[in-house]
Design an enzyme around this catalytic site. Structure first.
Site, short mmCIF file in Angstrom:
data_model
loop_
_atom_site.label_atom_id
_atom_site.label_comp_id
_atom_site.label_asym_id
_atom_site.label_seq_id
_atom_site.Cartn_x
_atom_site.Cartn_y
_atom_site.Cartn_z
N CYS A 258 -85.21 -16.06 -17.24
CA CYS A 258 -85.54 -15.86 -15.84
C CYS A 258 -86.67 -16.79 -15.37
O CYS A 258 -87.81 -16.37 -15.19
CB CYS A 258 -85.91 -14.42 -15.54
SG CYS A 258 -85.94 -14.09 -13.77
N CYS B 265 -81.36 -14.79 -9.73
CA CYS B 265 -82.80 -14.53 -9.87
C CYS B 265 -83.34 -13.93 -8.57
O CYS B 265 -83.24 -14.55 -7.52
CB CYS B 265 -83.55 -15.82 -10.19
SG CYS B 265 -85.31 -15.52 -10.42
C1 LIG Z 1 -90.94 -11.31 -17.14
C2 LIG Z 1 -89.44 -11.32 -17.14
C3 LIG Z 1 -88.76 -11.10 -15.96
C4 LIG Z 1 -87.37 -11.13 -15.94
N1 LIG Z 1 -86.74 -10.88 -14.75
C5 LIG Z 1 -85.40 -10.88 -14.71
C6 LIG Z 1 -84.72 -10.57 -13.49
O1 LIG Z 1 -85.34 -10.28 -12.48
N2 LIG Z 1 -83.36 -10.60 -13.49
C7 LIG Z 1 -82.65 -10.90 -14.62
O2 LIG Z 1 -81.41 -10.92 -14.54
N3 LIG Z 1 -83.26 -11.20 -15.79
C8 LIG Z 1 -84.61 -11.19 -15.87
N4 LIG Z 1 -85.25 -11.45 -17.05
C9 LIG Z 1 -84.46 -11.94 -18.20
C10 LIG Z 1 -83.76 -10.83 -18.99
O3 LIG Z 1 -84.65 -9.79 -19.30
C11 LIG Z 1 -83.18 -11.45 -20.26
O4 LIG Z 1 -82.37 -12.55 -19.91
C12 LIG Z 1 -82.34 -10.44 -21.02
O5 LIG Z 1 -83.14 -9.38 -21.48
C13 LIG Z 1 -81.65 -11.12 -22.20
O6 LIG Z 1 -81.01 -10.17 -23.01
P1 LIG Z 1 -80.87 -10.42 -24.58
O7 LIG Z 1 -80.24 -9.19 -25.11
O8 LIG Z 1 -80.24 -11.73 -24.82
O9 LIG Z 1 -82.36 -10.52 -25.10
P2 LIG Z 1 -83.41 -9.34 -25.12
O10 LIG Z 1 -83.15 -8.38 -24.03
O11 LIG Z 1 -84.75 -10.00 -25.18
O12 LIG Z 1 -83.12 -8.57 -26.48
C14 LIG Z 1 -83.22 -9.18 -27.74
C15 LIG Z 1 -83.31 -8.05 -28.77
O13 LIG Z 1 -83.17 -8.59 -30.08
C16 LIG Z 1 -84.10 -7.97 -30.93
N5 LIG Z 1 -84.38 -8.88 -32.05
C17 LIG Z 1 -85.26 -9.91 -32.09
N6 LIG Z 1 -85.21 -10.50 -33.29
C18 LIG Z 1 -84.28 -9.84 -34.01
C19 LIG Z 1 -83.79 -9.98 -35.33
N7 LIG Z 1 -84.27 -10.93 -36.17
N8 LIG Z 1 -82.83 -9.12 -35.78
C20 LIG Z 1 -82.35 -8.17 -34.95
N9 LIG Z 1 -82.78 -7.99 -33.68
C21 LIG Z 1 -83.74 -8.82 -33.23
C22 LIG Z 1 -85.30 -7.72 -30.04
O14 LIG Z 1 -86.13 -6.70 -30.59
C23 LIG Z 1 -84.64 -7.33 -28.74
O15 LIG Z 1 -84.44 -5.94 -28.64
C24 LIG Z 1 -86.64 -11.39 -17.12
C25 LIG Z 1 -87.33 -11.60 -18.32
C26 LIG Z 1 -88.72 -11.57 -18.33
C27 LIG Z 1 -89.45 -11.78 -19.64
#
Ligand SMILES: Cc1cc2nc3c(=O)[nH]c(=O)nc-3n(C[C@H](O)[C@H](O)[C@H](O)COP(=O)(O)OP(=O)(O)OC[C@H]3O[C@@H](n4cnc5c(N)ncnc54)[C@H](O)[C@@H]3O)c2cc1C
Length: 426
Positions: free
Chosen positions: A189, A369
């Site tokens: 984001c 976004c």
């Molecule tokens: C400040 C901020 C604001 C945001 N605002 C927005 C918004 O307004 N709109 C929007 O659409 N998106 C937004 N996002 C982005 C969104 O949160 C992410 O794109 C989304 O969470 C990605 O999902 P993910 O499952 O790929 O990663 P994550 O949600 O980060 O999940 C990854 C998971 O993997 C786990 N993990 C890590 N390492 C390992 C390992 N070795 N083995 C097993 N598990 C592991 C972690 O503990 C975590 O639970 C924002 C992000 C941030 C930081």
């Protein structure tokens, strides 16, 4: 001290516990599963829930953290429009029924052998693996940045524990200089670097102190964000609040002692020093180091992202490996908004392959976004993987500043996330 993934490792990555079948008994860590999902964040939980809904019987999620964080709310916490407690729930409460939760960390994937090594020393074998552990925060890539976050004058909404500190710093300021920064390279984001800035500006305006505060926004891009139509709206707000926008620029070093950042303008090659009273920084980001070291990224992809077909989300070289979310090597802007479409396509494709068919569902590169440009309005950017506008409802110009999109994003969306998205229903 902040760590690569944010809060202190000891609090987020507890000592691995035995695997727990949601609603069931502890199971052996050395086990085979039809589908292993690495990461129980936005991607992993919503995908696992969808696969269960599609009738996939044996799904295991490897996730070390006992808590689930809703990261989009971090911007609101840092901007004083949400409480920290709204963004966190116990991981057990979001784990879909019938899914096996292995509370451990993946440390390696051997795609040729279909194995996942865990930090506890256990090993899993899989029929299919979905790799979605998110991004790591590379604090050490900018000298002095981690120290600045530990100091009383620096903060970052990219760490849950620091988001409340952001609001304490911003709301307490009555004069001085605030520097907001965004790094080059992949970030989740990208707009989240700007959101607390606009929320704070509106607050300072209400308090009658906005004109006593110098605001500098440092972005690596040639324009404020890069989506036509959205840039114009953001530039209008930037002028309204009196923000100095430094494009093509990046912070290369921070000195927490003298409270200065070094800013390099890549267009001119000039570097200058900027003093701050408050620094809000977004750290450089990349795929987790352990993932970079596997055979899953494309050769030469230094970001370390999983080499998948951008439409089917299936690995280009290993047909029983899939990826989505922030760790996937797709070209879209990394965001939860992209995930809603990715989850649907990947779940359908994986189910089709499990049934002996071929993947036909396609992710179209959509991302979005919501820019919180005031404490009651949002500019909602929707765009494809080349940053061209991609409106869901073309007749309604949500890329214009509106109160209705604030209601959608701030008031309705958290409920949609917890109750529909994480249950694989949206
Ligand atoms: C400040 C901020 C604001 C945001 N605002 C927005 C918004 O307004 N709109 C929007 O659409 N998106 C937004 N996002 C982005 C969104 O949160 C992410 O794109 C989304 O969470 C990605 O999902 P993910 O499952 O790929 O990663 P994550 O949600 O980060 O999940 C990854 C998971 O993997 C786990 N993990 C890590 N390492 C390992 C390992 N070795 N083995 C097993 N598990 C592991 C972690 O503990 C975590 O639970 C924002 C992000 C941030 C930081």
């Amino acid at each position: 001290m902040v760590t690569e993934s944010g809060p202190p490792r000891s609090s987020t990555l507890p000592v691995p516990l035995p695997a727990i079948a949601a609603g069931g008994a502890a199971v052996d860590g050395n086990k085979h599963h039809e589908v292993v999902v690495i990461g129980g964040g936005n991607a992993g939980i919503s995908l696992a829930a969808r696969l269960r809904r599609y009738g996939v019987r044996d799904v295991a999620v490897v996730e070390p953290s006992g808590r689930h964080l809703f990261q989009p709310l971090f911007s609101h916490i840092g901007g004083g429009t949400a409480e920290a407690s709204e963004a966190v729930r116990p991981q057990a409460s979001v784990m879909p029924q019938g899914v096996t939760w292995i509370q451990d960390s993946a440390v390696d994937v051997k795609p040729a052998a279909s194995t996942v090594a865990l930090a506890s020393g256990s090993q899993l074998t899989y029929g299919h693996v979905v790799v979605c552990p998110g991004l790591q925060l590379d604090w050490d890539k900018v000298p002095g940045l981690a120290e600045a976050m530990d100091s009383p004058h620096g903060s970052s909404n990219y760490v849950y524990e620091l988001a409340s500190k952001t609001w304490a710093l911003l709301s307490g300021l009555r004069s001085g200089t605030v520097v907001f920064t965004m790094p080059s390279g992949p970030v989740k984001c990208g707009g989240a670097a700007q959101k607390p800035m606009y929320l704070a500006c509106d607050y300072w305006r209400q308090q009658g102190v906005l004109n006593q505060i110098r605001l500098v926004m440092v972005v690596p891009t040639p324009t404020v964000y890069g989506v036509p139509g959205v840039d114009e709206e953001l530039n209008r707000k930037i002028a309204e609040y009196g923000i100095e926008l430094r494009c093509n620029s990046e912070v290369t070093a921070v000195d927490a002692g003298t409270r200065t950042v070094q800013v390099l303008d890549s267009a001119t090659g000039r570097s200058d020093s900027l003093a701050y009273d408050v620094l809000h920084a977004v750290p450089p980001q990349s795929a987790p180091d352990w993932l970079k070291a596997t055979d899953l990224p494309a050769a030469g992809d230094h970001g370390g992202f999983v080499e998948v077909n951008a439409e089917t989300l299936r690995h280009v070289r290993y047909p029983n490996v899939w990826s989505l979310g922030d760790a996937a090597g797709t070209k879209n802007s990394k965001a939860g908004a992209a995930l809603r479409k990715q989850t649907s396509a990947l779940a359908k494709n994986l189910k089709a392959v499990l049934n002996g068919g071929t993947p036909k569902a396609k992710y179209n590169g959509y991302s979005a976004c919501p820019f919180t440009v005031s404490r009651s309005t949002v500019v909602f950017a929707e765009f494809d993987d080349q940053y061209r506008p991609m409106p869901t409802i073309p007749k309604v110009k949500v890329s214009k500043e509106r109160h209705s999109t604030w209601i959608l994003e701030r008031d309705l969306f958290p409920g949609i996330y917890w109750n529909l998205i994480l249950k694989g229903r949206a």
